[in-house]
Design an enzyme around this catalytic site. Sequence first.
Site, short mmCIF file in Angstrom:
data_model
loop_
_atom_site.label_atom_id
_atom_site.label_comp_id
_atom_site.label_asym_id
_atom_site.label_seq_id
_atom_site.Cartn_x
_atom_site.Cartn_y
_atom_site.Cartn_z
N LYS A 196 31.32 43.55 37.64
CA LYS A 196 30.31 42.95 38.51
C LYS A 196 29.24 43.99 38.83
CE LYS A 196 30.31 40.34 42.92
NZ LYS A 196 31.19 39.86 43.99
N SER A 222 30.62 35.05 45.21
CA SER A 222 29.51 35.78 44.66
C SER A 222 29.77 36.32 43.25
CB SER A 222 29.14 36.96 45.58
OG SER A 222 30.22 37.86 45.70
N SER A 253 35.12 35.71 47.11
CA SER A 253 34.19 35.80 45.99
C SER A 253 34.80 35.96 44.60
CB SER A 253 33.19 36.93 46.21
OG SER A 253 32.19 36.49 47.08
#
Length: 466
Positions: free
Chosen positions: A66, A141, A165
């Site tokens: 990420k 997210s 997330s």
Amino acid sequence: VRELTAMGVAELCRRRDAGEFGSEEILAAHRFRIETVDAELHAVAHHFREEGPAEGPLRGIPYLTKANIAVRGRPHDCGSRILAGYVAPFDATVTARLHQSGCSLVGSTNMDEFGMGSSTEHSCQGPTHNPADRSRTPGGSSGGSAAAVAAGMVPFALGTDTGGSVRQPAAHCGVYGLRPTWGRVSRYGLTTFASSMDQVGILARAAEDLPLIFSVIAGVDPRDATTRAPELTSRIARRFTAPRLAVDPSTLEIVDDEVGGAFEAFVRDLESAGVRIDSVSLPSCRVALECYLVLSSAEAASNLARFDGTLFGDRVTPAQSYEEMVRMSRSQGFGAEVKRRILSGVFASSAGEGAIHAERARALRRQIRLEHVEVLRECDALLLPTTPTAAPRLGEYEDDPCGAYEGDRLTTPASLAGLPAVAMPISRGPRGLPLSAQLVGRPDQDEALLDLAIALARMRSEEEPH
Ligand code: GLN
């Protein structure tokens, strides 16, 4: 023949070792997949051209990280305009460990700015699309990571989970997602959102891949003083022949019919396969979301203070004074959702009314943990839906941030309690959208929780025709 891009990590390694294909073919197949599908999905934020080590048990296995997890010499923007052009000066512990095991890092994934959001729409890079339905969000997210795994671009990806997330995007994209016990995986090199809840997690296509990758990234790290190694006894794999799960019926009151129906069918299947399911009550979890928003925003307001244009963050010039430079840099660098969190977090951190809210939230957090520990004394895990609905449409919550927060109502309790939790796909709804259930386990017993998830996934697949 199964496509290389449809296999999980363990299967790829088994077949590679059996000589069916080599590391280069695994990498090339996934690279080609990224090239062909990502133009429409936009899951990858930055492409890295890295061959990866030739040695190690996971050689040839590509993955994505990420964009808030540091990789030396690579762009590290956390989905934020304020960090555009910033390059990480060192490797996060998790990426260093994966490199040592032989994995090839092929890029970083799109995300909601600094992890704040549930749809990957709050990114300076624009939104990611859900592979199951491109008009919908992949969740967030870690939406880029979930979409990439679901679309076959990589067999697994890293995400981060503060309030859900990893689990929530895993649910919306139909993949597995692990949020480890807080403290089992190093946060060194992860750009902080809310320190007391942030954890690096794993998104994978196959349940059996979660313990495999977890064993590589977990463990004590001298660079993160909050990491610990639990007692060996809790790490020994368990065999769940007759698991005992707990369900709080009130969790079903807040889900829509599609999710509720799928969850109830899953529970019935498990019961007929010999799983015992007890009804329990965790009353404080009903307000976990509100508690989470107060505490995580307060922590975020403080953690994001470093992005002010002096050391970190794009500096806006010319400015008449230091104050003006900071104000302009932050006003132009941060997106609307991050500003909302900072404003409410500053309020929750201030004396008077704010302090009263924060004190109540802290007390509630302790209560939420106690209720979980109590229930988990008797049961192997708590079972609940991962999200209240299937993936929302892109733009659905554009003018309704509180509506978007509702998507985190079932994932925030485990975050506040610091417990391990895993999201697993259970079925597809009538519109073809993935639906998911979540298992929450005992503190530090991540391995046992993953064994249980694998056992339940197996019971399911034995019943369904292939
Ligand atoms: N969606 C939640 C939020 O917006 C959780 C985010 C996260 O876990 N990073 O805060």
